[in-house]
Scaffold this motif. Structure first.
Motif, PDB file in Angstrom:
ATOM      1  N   ARG A 114      27.230  44.170  45.546  1.00  0.00           N
ATOM      2  CA  ARG A 114      28.367  44.059  44.198  1.00  0.00           C
ATOM      3  C   ARG A 114      28.723  42.651  44.311  1.00  0.00           C
ATOM      4  NH1 ARG A 114      30.160  48.558  46.006  1.00  0.00           N
ATOM      5  NH2 ARG A 114      29.733  49.764  44.576  1.00  0.00           N
ATOM      6  N   ARG A 115      29.536  42.196  42.879  1.00  0.00           N
ATOM      7  CA  ARG A 115      31.129  41.340  42.482  1.00  0.00           C
ATOM      8  C   ARG A 115      31.566  42.021  42.211  1.00  0.00           C
ATOM      9  NH1 ARG A 115      26.435  37.135  42.386  1.00  0.00           N
ATOM     10  NH2 ARG A 115      25.142  37.820  44.236  1.00  0.00           N
ATOM     11  N   VAL A 116      32.866  41.567  42.358  1.00  0.00           N
ATOM     12  CA  VAL A 116      34.063  42.180  42.001  1.00  0.00           C
ATOM     13  C   VAL A 116      34.496  41.363  41.640  1.00  0.00           C
ATOM     14  CG1 VAL A 116      36.549  43.340  43.562  1.00  0.00           C
ATOM     15  CG2 VAL A 116      33.460  43.728  44.460  1.00  0.00           C
ATOM     16  N   VAL A 117      35.802  41.610  40.588  1.00  0.00           N
ATOM     17  CA  VAL A 117      36.653  41.412  39.638  1.00  0.00           C
ATOM     18  C   VAL A 117      37.678  41.721  39.672  1.00  0.00           C
ATOM     19  CG1 VAL A 117      36.686  40.455  37.620  1.00  0.00           C
ATOM     20  CG2 VAL A 117      34.452  40.312  38.225  1.00  0.00           C
ATOM     21  N   LEU A 118      38.217  41.211  39.733  1.00  0.00           N
ATOM     22  CA  LEU A 118      40.371  41.719  39.920  1.00  0.00           C
ATOM     23  C   LEU A 118      40.951  41.420  38.792  1.00  0.00           C
ATOM     24  CD1 LEU A 118      42.917  43.439  41.280  1.00  0.00           C
ATOM     25  CD2 LEU A 118      42.758  41.107  42.363  1.00  0.00           C
ATOM     26  N   VAL A 119      41.586  41.905  37.885  1.00  0.00           N
ATOM     27  CA  VAL A 119      42.426  41.667  36.689  1.00  0.00           C
ATOM     28  C   VAL A 119      44.269  42.486  37.308  1.00  0.00           C
ATOM     29  CG1 VAL A 119      42.878  42.571  34.480  1.00  0.00           C
ATOM     30  CG2 VAL A 119      40.756  42.388  35.274  1.00  0.00           C
ATOM     31  N   SER A 120      44.916  41.573  37.246  1.00  0.00           N
ATOM     32  CA  SER A 120      45.828  42.063  37.972  1.00  0.00           C
ATOM     33  C   SER A 120      47.121  41.521  37.158  1.00  0.00           C
ATOM     34  CB  SER A 120      45.792  41.558  39.666  1.00  0.00           C
ATOM     35  OG  SER A 120      46.694  42.070  39.941  1.00  0.00           O
ATOM     36  N   ASP A 121      48.134  42.086  37.267  1.00  0.00           N
ATOM     37  CA  ASP A 121      49.556  41.651  36.771  1.00  0.00           C
ATOM     38  C   ASP A 121      50.406  40.098  37.395  1.00  0.00           C
ATOM     39  OD1 ASP A 121      49.613  43.258  34.617  1.00  0.00           O
ATOM     40  OD2 ASP A 121      50.860  44.470  35.300  1.00  0.00           O
ATOM     41  N   ARG A 122      50.128  40.301  38.956  1.00  0.00           N
ATOM     42  CA  ARG A 122      50.242  39.289  39.279  1.00  0.00           C
ATOM     43  C   ARG A 122      50.143  39.239  41.418  1.00  0.00           C
ATOM     44  NH1 ARG A 122      54.126  43.286  38.296  1.00  0.00           N
ATOM     45  NH2 ARG A 122      54.946  44.434  40.325  1.00  0.00           N
ATOM     46  N   LEU A 123      50.321  38.108  41.861  1.00  0.00           N
ATOM     47  CA  LEU A 123      49.634  38.232  43.164  1.00  0.00           C
ATOM     48  C   LEU A 123      50.934  36.957  43.736  1.00  0.00           C
ATOM     49  CD1 LEU A 123      46.111  37.985  42.798  1.00  0.00           C
ATOM     50  CD2 LEU A 123      46.843  39.823  43.577  1.00  0.00           C
ATOM     51  N   ARG A 124      51.295  36.768  44.812  1.00  0.00           N
ATOM     52  CA  ARG A 124      51.790  36.856  45.452  1.00  0.00           C
ATOM     53  C   ARG A 124      50.766  35.668  46.198  1.00  0.00           C
ATOM     54  NH1 ARG A 124      55.279  41.222  46.414  1.00  0.00           N
ATOM     55  NH2 ARG A 124      54.128  41.421  47.786  1.00  0.00           N
ATOM     56  N   GLU A 125      51.449  34.178  47.089  1.00  0.00           N
ATOM     57  CA  GLU A 125      50.595  33.841  48.020  1.00  0.00           C
ATOM     58  C   GLU A 125      49.577  34.470  48.883  1.00  0.00           C
ATOM     59  OE1 GLU A 125      53.683  32.992  46.892  1.00  0.00           O
ATOM     60  OE2 GLU A 125      53.214  31.154  45.855  1.00  0.00           O
ATOM     61  N   ALA A 126      50.515  35.370  50.306  1.00  0.00           N
ATOM     62  CA  ALA A 126      50.378  35.674  51.238  1.00  0.00           C
ATOM     63  C   ALA A 126      48.948  37.553  49.939  1.00  0.00           C
ATOM     64  CB  ALA A 126      50.929  36.357  51.315  1.00  0.00           C
ATOM     65  N   GLU A 127      49.265  37.743  48.877  1.00  0.00           N
ATOM     66  CA  GLU A 127      48.442  38.429  48.619  1.00  0.00           C
ATOM     67  C   GLU A 127      47.285  37.878  47.812  1.00  0.00           C
ATOM     68  OE1 GLU A 127      51.277  41.728  46.867  1.00  0.00           O
ATOM     69  OE2 GLU A 127      50.935  39.706  45.469  1.00  0.00           O
ATOM     70  N   MET A 128      47.552  36.802  47.604  1.00  0.00           N
ATOM     71  CA  MET A 128      45.870  35.474  47.194  1.00  0.00           C
ATOM     72  C   MET A 128      45.094  35.853  47.846  1.00  0.00           C
ATOM     73  SD  MET A 128      47.367  32.362  44.781  1.00  0.00           S
ATOM     74  CE  MET A 128      48.697  31.815  46.447  1.00  0.00           C
ATOM     75  N   MET A 129      45.269  35.348  49.326  1.00  0.00           N
ATOM     76  CA  MET A 129      45.174  35.079  50.282  1.00  0.00           C
ATOM     77  C   MET A 129      44.064  36.283  51.088  1.00  0.00           C
ATOM     78  SD  MET A 129      45.076  31.921  50.742  1.00  0.00           S
ATOM     79  CE  MET A 129      44.523  31.284  52.100  1.00  0.00           C
ATOM     80  N   ARG A 130      44.802  37.619  50.492  1.00  0.00           N
ATOM     81  CA  ARG A 130      44.192  39.076  50.931  1.00  0.00           C
ATOM     82  C   ARG A 130      43.349  38.899  50.671  1.00  0.00           C
ATOM     83  NH1 ARG A 130      49.553  41.481  51.458  1.00  0.00           N
ATOM     84  NH2 ARG A 130      48.177  43.686  50.635  1.00  0.00           N
ATOM     85  N   VAL A 131      43.424  38.750  48.783  1.00  0.00           N
ATOM     86  CA  VAL A 131      42.575  39.692  47.637  1.00  0.00           C
ATOM     87  C   VAL A 131      41.116  38.740  48.186  1.00  0.00           C
ATOM     88  CG1 VAL A 131      41.866  38.620  45.005  1.00  0.00           C
ATOM     89  CG2 VAL A 131      43.746  39.761  46.118  1.00  0.00           C
ATOM     90  N   ILE A 132      41.465  37.330  48.148  1.00  0.00           N
ATOM     91  CA  ILE A 132      40.130  36.386  48.663  1.00  0.00           C
ATOM     92  C   ILE A 132      39.092  36.934  50.154  1.00  0.00           C
ATOM     93  CG2 ILE A 132      39.229  33.855  50.099  1.00  0.00           C
ATOM     94  CD1 ILE A 132      41.541  33.005  47.554  1.00  0.00           C
ATOM     95  N   ASP A 133      40.397  37.605  50.924  1.00  0.00           N
ATOM     96  CA  ASP A 133      39.187  37.964  51.898  1.00  0.00           C
ATOM     97  C   ASP A 133      39.051  39.018  52.195  1.00  0.00           C
ATOM     98  OD1 ASP A 133      39.083  37.662  55.497  1.00  0.00           O
ATOM     99  OD2 ASP A 133      40.214  39.589  55.283  1.00  0.00           O
ATOM    100  N   SER A 134      38.912  40.157  51.201  1.00  0.00           N
ATOM    101  CA  SER A 134      38.715  41.295  50.786  1.00  0.00           C
ATOM    102  C   SER A 134      37.298  40.714  50.283  1.00  0.00           C
ATOM    103  CB  SER A 134      39.496  41.615  50.236  1.00  0.00           C
ATOM    104  OG  SER A 134      39.166  41.380  48.135  1.00  0.00           O
ATOM    105  N   GLY A 135      36.662  39.966  49.162  1.00  0.00           N
ATOM    106  CA  GLY A 135      35.553  39.380  49.155  1.00  0.00           C
ATOM    107  C   GLY A 135      36.441  38.935  48.035  1.00  0.00           C
ATOM    108  N   VAL A 136      36.379  39.583  47.020  1.00  0.00           N
ATOM    109  CA  VAL A 136      36.893  39.423  45.832  1.00  0.00           C
ATOM    110  C   VAL A 136      37.111  37.643  45.321  1.00  0.00           C
ATOM    111  CG1 VAL A 136      38.720  38.946  43.139  1.00  0.00           C
ATOM    112  CG2 VAL A 136      38.296  40.961  45.402  1.00  0.00           C
ATOM    113  N   ARG A 137      36.456  37.168  44.028  1.00  0.00           N
ATOM    114  CA  ARG A 137      35.614  35.515  43.793  1.00  0.00           C
ATOM    115  C   ARG A 137      36.240  35.789  42.701  1.00  0.00           C
ATOM    116  NH1 ARG A 137      36.151  35.417  48.278  1.00  0.00           N
ATOM    117  NH2 ARG A 137      35.419  35.119  49.748  1.00  0.00           N
TER     118      ARG A 137
END
Length: 216
Positions: free
Chosen positions: A75-98
């Motif tokens: 499963r490949r994951v796409v995230l559609v979001s309103d906004r992401l702060r810098e720390a959140e970006m790193m967590r998103v990438i760490d979660s496997g979202v590309r």
């Protein structure tokens, strides 16, 4: 993804029914997308698929879902979001979202493109997000360097320079250790690590290198 498959299976995940309905409507008519059961949640995929997660911000619940979805390599994951702060970006990438799409830019064409990018195993993030991500990565790298005392292979750490200055002054290991409040073992380790990394033959060669590079 299987090259013989002409349609990409896509599951949509959102806590907001209206938002989910809008995305489903955008993707439903595209012949290259196969929408899966909207109520299937995070069931294990029968084959390769893309999961699209819709959210206004990265809550703990959303992050948990991203990790759960990305745990299955099919499963490949796409995230559609309103906004992401810098720390959140790193967590998103760490979660496997590309693949990330800003919700305000989520046109039907862009959503379909995001689906196919994810299906190919590629990465795609908005330009402004990429710039902030690179800046955050640089900040974290610098912070790690300062804390660990390590540098790229062609540089010298502050600790190495301190030791080399005293070597250049003709001090022995014991004297250097006393001056810097290190153990003799630490001084030897610093010198050995530096000379191994930079392929220097001995202490004299190390001092010559530092002089030549303008460090001393």
């Amino acid at each position: 993804m299987n090259a013989s498959r002409t349609r990409v299976p896509v599951s949509i995940h959102s806590a907001d029914p209206l938002t989910q309905a809008g995305v489903v409507s955008s993707l439903r008519c595209d012949p290259t997308v196969e929408l899966l059961d909207e109520g299937r949640e995070e069931a294990a995929p029968a084959g390769d698929e893309v999961a699209m997660v819709l959210t206004d911000r990265l809550s703990d619940g959303t992050e948990k879902r991203l990790r759960s979805l990305a745990r299955d390599p099919r499963r490949r994951v796409v995230l559609v979001s309103d906004r992401l702060r810098e720390a959140e970006m790193m967590r998103v990438i760490d979660s496997g979202v590309r693949v990330v799409v800003w919700r305000q830019q989520a046109t039907p064409g862009r959503l379909v493109s995001a689906v196919h990018t994810a299906a190919r195993g590629e990465s795609l993030v908005p330009a402004d997000l990429l710039a902030r991500l690179l800046a955050e990565t640089r900040r974290l790298y610098r912070s790690t360097v300062e804390e660990s005392g390590t540098r790229p292979a062609d540089g010298l750490t502050a600790r190495e320079l301190d030791v080399l200055r005293l070597v250049a002054n003709g001090m022995e290991t014991r004297e250097i250790a006393e001056r810097l409040a290190y153990s003799e073992r630490t001084v030897k380790s610093v010198l050995h690590g530096m000379m191994t990394r930079l392929r220097l033959r001995n202490r004299a060669h190390a001092v010559a290198y530092a002089l030549r590079e303008g460090h001393l």
